[in-house]
Write a protein that holds these residues in place. Structure first.
Motif, PDB file in Angstrom:
ATOM      1  N   LYS A   1       0.806  -1.223   0.000  1.00 20.47           N
ATOM      2  CA  LYS A   1       0.000   0.000   0.000  1.00 20.47           C
ATOM      3  C   LYS A   1       0.839   1.273   0.000  1.00 20.47           C
ATOM      4  O   LYS A   1       0.474   2.261  -0.629  1.00 20.47           O
ATOM      5  CB  LYS A   1      -0.906   0.039   1.238  1.00 20.47           C
TER       6      LYS A   1
ATOM      7  N   GLU B   1      -2.654  -7.059  -7.863  1.00 21.77           N
ATOM      8  CA  GLU B   1      -4.081  -6.736  -7.805  1.00 21.77           C
ATOM      9  C   GLU B   1      -4.431  -6.039  -6.491  1.00 21.77           C
ATOM     10  O   GLU B   1      -5.207  -5.081  -6.467  1.00 21.77           O
ATOM     11  CB  GLU B   1      -4.934  -8.008  -7.937  1.00 21.77           C
ATOM     12  N   PHE B   2      -3.841  -6.536  -5.398  1.00 17.59           N
ATOM     13  CA  PHE B   2      -4.086  -5.944  -4.087  1.00 17.59           C
ATOM     14  C   PHE B   2      -3.636  -4.480  -4.075  1.00 17.59           C
ATOM     15  O   PHE B   2      -4.339  -3.591  -3.609  1.00 17.59           O
ATOM     16  CB  PHE B   2      -3.369  -6.732  -2.991  1.00 17.59           C
TER      17      PHE B   2
ATOM     18  N   LYS C   1      -3.214  -2.438  -6.605  1.00 22.70           N
ATOM     19  CA  LYS C   1      -4.072  -1.629  -7.466  1.00 22.70           C
ATOM     20  C   LYS C   1      -5.386  -1.289  -6.750  1.00 22.70           C
ATOM     21  O   LYS C   1      -5.825  -0.142  -6.752  1.00 22.70           O
ATOM     22  CB  LYS C   1      -4.354  -2.383  -8.769  1.00 22.70           C
ATOM     23  N   GLN C   2      -5.992  -2.275  -6.114  1.00 28.07           N
ATOM     24  CA  GLN C   2      -7.249  -2.046  -5.405  1.00 28.07           C
ATOM     25  C   GLN C   2      -7.037  -1.115  -4.210  1.00 28.07           C
ATOM     26  O   GLN C   2      -7.859  -0.236  -3.948  1.00 28.07           O
ATOM     27  CB  GLN C   2      -7.851  -3.366  -4.947  1.00 28.07           C
TER      28      GLN C   2
ATOM     29  N   MET D   1      -6.836   2.508  -5.156  1.00 30.59           N
ATOM     30  CA  MET D   1      -8.081   3.090  -5.659  1.00 30.59           C
ATOM     31  C   MET D   1      -8.981   3.538  -4.510  1.00 30.59           C
ATOM     32  O   MET D   1      -9.880   4.338  -4.713  1.00 30.59           O
ATOM     33  CB  MET D   1      -8.827   2.079  -6.541  1.00 30.59           C
ATOM     34  N   MET D   2      -8.735   3.062  -3.336  1.00 34.39           N
ATOM     35  CA  MET D   2      -9.597   3.381  -2.187  1.00 34.39           C
ATOM     36  C   MET D   2      -9.283   4.732  -1.624  1.00 34.39           C
ATOM     37  O   MET D   2      -8.361   5.325  -1.614  1.00 34.39           O
ATOM     38  CB  MET D   2      -9.460   2.333  -1.095  1.00 34.39           C
TER      39      MET D   2
END
Length: 131
Positions: free
Chosen positions: A88, A123-124, A126-127, A130-131
């Motif tokens: 993150k 993927e983690f 990227k997600q 986006m938050m």
């Protein structure tokens, strides 16, 4: 029969409010501190048992009783938490994160991460961004 309110026994967990921590809970807290300091370098469960001056079965009994997990599960949880934090908040590649966490096989790290989160590290990340 108790008639005087002052004669009633104290609540069962009152000692937690007096600053008293039971010895077995103190040991669990000490273990959590050890894990925090050594989780990147030290994966040997006997290392932690030795530092705590306990056998591994006794240590696992303590952690199961207080945290519902074994020492191995606590270590894995801490590694996963750190992996998520690094994904993150840094630009390190997933491969670099695997090495940073002391894993010599990035593919193994990817598999473990996907097993826990249901997605690959990329993927983690990227997600999470986006938050």
């Amino acid at each position: 029969m108790l008639t005087d309110n002052n004669s009633e026994p104290p609540p069962v967990f009152e000692y937690f409010h007096t600053g008293y921590t039971p010895p077995d809970l103190q040991q669990v807290i000490s273990l959590q501190n050890l894990i925090e300091v050594h989780f990147r370098q030290e994966r040997d469960l006997e290392f932690y048992a030795g530092k705590m001056h306990l056998t591994l079965p006794r240590l696992n009994n303590l952690t199961r009783a207080h945290l519902g997990k074994t020492l191995y599960e606590l270590l894995q949880d801490r590694l996963h938490e750190e992996a998520e934090k690094l994904l993150k908040h840094t630009t390190l590649t997933a491969k670099d994160i695997a090495y940073e966490l002391g894993m010599n096989d990035p593919a193994y790290f990817f598999r473990c991460f996907k097993r826990v989160t249901g997605m690959r590290p990329r993927e983690f990340r990227k997600q999470a961004r986006m938050m």
